[in-house]
Design a protein around this motif. Structure first.
Motif, short mmCIF file in Angstrom:
data_model
loop_
_atom_site.label_atom_id
_atom_site.label_comp_id
_atom_site.label_asym_id
_atom_site.label_seq_id
_atom_site.Cartn_x
_atom_site.Cartn_y
_atom_site.Cartn_z
N VAL A 69 -8.31 8.13 8.91
CA VAL A 69 -7.93 6.95 8.16
C VAL A 69 -9.13 6.44 7.36
CG1 VAL A 69 -7.21 4.53 8.35
CG2 VAL A 69 -6.13 6.28 9.79
N SER A 70 -8.96 6.28 6.04
CA SER A 70 -10.06 5.81 5.19
C SER A 70 -9.94 4.32 4.87
CB SER A 70 -10.08 6.60 3.88
OG SER A 70 -8.87 6.43 3.17
N GLU A 71 -8.77 3.76 5.14
CA GLU A 71 -8.57 2.33 4.91
C GLU A 71 -7.47 1.81 5.83
OE1 GLU A 71 -7.45 1.95 0.82
OE2 GLU A 71 -5.36 2.52 1.19
N PHE A 72 -7.47 0.51 6.02
CA PHE A 72 -6.45 -0.15 6.84
C PHE A 72 -5.65 -1.10 5.97
CE2 PHE A 72 -9.82 1.00 9.80
CZ PHE A 72 -9.12 1.57 10.85
N VAL A 73 -4.42 -1.37 6.40
CA VAL A 73 -3.54 -2.30 5.70
C VAL A 73 -3.47 -3.59 6.51
CG1 VAL A 73 -1.21 -2.74 4.85
CG2 VAL A 73 -2.17 -0.43 4.72
N LEU A 74 -3.82 -4.70 5.88
CA LEU A 74 -3.75 -6.00 6.53
C LEU A 74 -2.40 -6.64 6.23
CD1 LEU A 74 -7.32 -7.29 5.57
CD2 LEU A 74 -6.63 -6.22 7.71
N LEU A 75 -1.64 -6.97 7.27
CA LEU A 75 -0.30 -7.54 7.06
C LEU A 75 -0.36 -9.01 6.67
CD1 LEU A 75 1.73 -5.86 9.96
CD2 LEU A 75 1.37 -5.08 7.59
N GLY A 76 -1.50 -9.66 6.90
CA GLY A 76 -1.67 -11.03 6.43
C GLY A 76 -0.97 -12.07 7.28
N LEU A 77 -0.79 -13.26 6.69
CA LEU A 77 -0.21 -14.40 7.41
C LEU A 77 1.23 -14.69 7.03
CD1 LEU A 77 -3.26 -16.87 7.20
CD2 LEU A 77 -2.58 -15.45 9.14
N ALA A 78 1.65 -14.27 5.84
CA ALA A 78 3.01 -14.59 5.38
C ALA A 78 3.50 -13.50 4.45
CB ALA A 78 3.02 -15.94 4.66
N LYS A 83 -2.46 -5.31 0.60
CA LYS A 83 -3.66 -5.89 1.21
C LYS A 83 -4.36 -4.81 2.03
CE LYS A 83 -1.29 -10.35 1.61
NZ LYS A 83 -0.15 -9.91 0.80
N THR A 84 -5.27 -4.10 1.41
CA THR A 84 -5.98 -3.02 2.10
C THR A 84 -7.46 -3.35 2.24
OG1 THR A 84 -6.37 -1.84 0.02
CG2 THR A 84 -4.37 -1.28 1.23
N ILE A 85 -8.08 -2.71 3.20
CA ILE A 85 -9.51 -2.85 3.40
C ILE A 85 -10.06 -1.49 3.81
CG2 ILE A 85 -9.21 -3.57 5.82
CD1 ILE A 85 -11.73 -5.32 5.48
N SER A 86 -11.18 -1.11 3.26
CA SER A 86 -11.76 0.20 3.56
C SER A 86 -12.21 0.27 5.02
CB SER A 86 -12.96 0.47 2.65
OG SER A 86 -14.02 -0.43 2.95
N PHE A 87 -12.38 1.48 5.50
CA PHE A 87 -12.83 1.68 6.88
C PHE A 87 -14.18 0.99 7.10
CE2 PHE A 87 -15.11 3.97 10.19
CZ PHE A 87 -14.17 4.02 11.21
#
Length: 312
Positions: free
Chosen positions: A9-18, A90-94
């Protein structure tokens, strides 16, 4: 984990607050305003302590350090959260994810020890007032702050060196607005139950040790206060109330996030927001509104600014 970093996995997906777009716009506006106030408030405290000679004492030196740490705490996750409210993906790198985890634990460990140091400062001021200037000299204050930074760094390293080597090969959705350590570990392609327990113990050792030291300090303070005159007791309690309030606001969410997780999604998100967004905002407000010297310093700063403006 013996083979080094096996991450695919090179990045993660943030599901956020809403999920609602209207709600995200509302949260964006609220978060943006709160972040501006937080940064401005903490910077103001640091400027006042540096420029106002009346605040050149160990207590305010430590307070300025706390404000700097609170600014770091807010800046670690809040700017990313704010910008993500305007994004569909909403993604963030590893690397970015690991950085968030590292700095979260660095700041948490640092602030816990710093709060203990501030409690020790109040203990010396109230219980040993005649020796205060000797005990809390500048060199010792700097040494205590360096100890706090070192403790935070060692604690963060003990977490990140394990997490960064976990095999992430499939699931990549983090059900939060930032890379929260328990949620990221859950995504590892392995049985992480024992690892979670070890990580919680690691956090627990730091948090509970600091909390016990705080209780010891305040116990001695209360005993001394009860034995003193009413005037002295009132002044001492007024001095400690702001610090005690900050301790409760910081340790409460921190313990339930990292030491004794409740595993209730909406509550975990609320505590995470409170810990990373609200607490850094409340700290400067509590210290400026409840501290007479800080309020006087603000008045002096305002008068100096107005005089400079008029003379210009």
């Amino acid at each position: 984990m013996d083979g080094g970093n096996q991450s695919i996995v090179s990045e993660f997906v943030l599901l956020g607050l809403a999920h609602s777009w209207n709600m995200q716009i509302l949260l964006f506006l609220i978060s943006f305003m709160l972040y501006l106030v937080t940064v401005s408030g903490n910077i103001l405290i640091m400027i006042l302590v540096i420029t106002d000679s009346h605040l050149h004492s160990p207590m305010y030196f430590l307070l300025a350090n706390l404000s700097f740490v609170d600014m770091l705490l807010s800046s670690n996750t809040t700017p990313k959260m704010i910008t993500d409210f305007l994004k569909e993906n909403k993604t963030i790198s590893f690397g970015g994810c690991m950085s968030q985890i590292f700095f979260s634990h660095l700041i948490a460990g640092l602030e816990m020890v710093l709060l203990v140091v501030m409690a020790y400062d109040r203990y010396v001021a109230i219980c040993k007032p005649l020796h205060y200037s000797t005990i809390m000299r500048l060199q010792r204050c700097i040494g205590l702050v360096v100890t706090a930074w070192t403790t935070g760094f060692v604690h963060a390293m003990s977490q990140i060196v394990v997490i960064v080597r976990l095999p992430f090969c499939g699931p990549r959705e983090v059900d939060s607005f930032f890379c929260d350590r328990p949620l990221v570990i859950k995504l590892a392609c392995m049985d992480s139950y024992k690892l979670k327990i070890l990580m919680n113990i690691d956090c627990g050792v730091v948090a509970i040790t600091c909390f016990i030291l705080l209780l010891i300090s305040y116990t001695y303070i209360l005993v001394t206060v009860l034995q003193s005159s009413k005037t002295g007791a009132s002044k001492a309690l007024s001095t400690c109330t702001a610090h005690a309030t900050v301790v409760v606001l910081f340790f409460g969410p921190c313990i339930f996030i990292y030491v004794w997780p409740l595993n209730i999604t909406w509550l975990d998100k609320f505590l995470a927001v409170f810990y990373s967004v609200i607490t850094p905002l409340l700290n400067p407000a509590i210290y400026t509104l409840r501290n007479k010297e800080m309020k006087n310093a603000i008045k002096r700063f305002r008068s100096y600014y107005m005089d400079s403006k008029i003379s210009a």
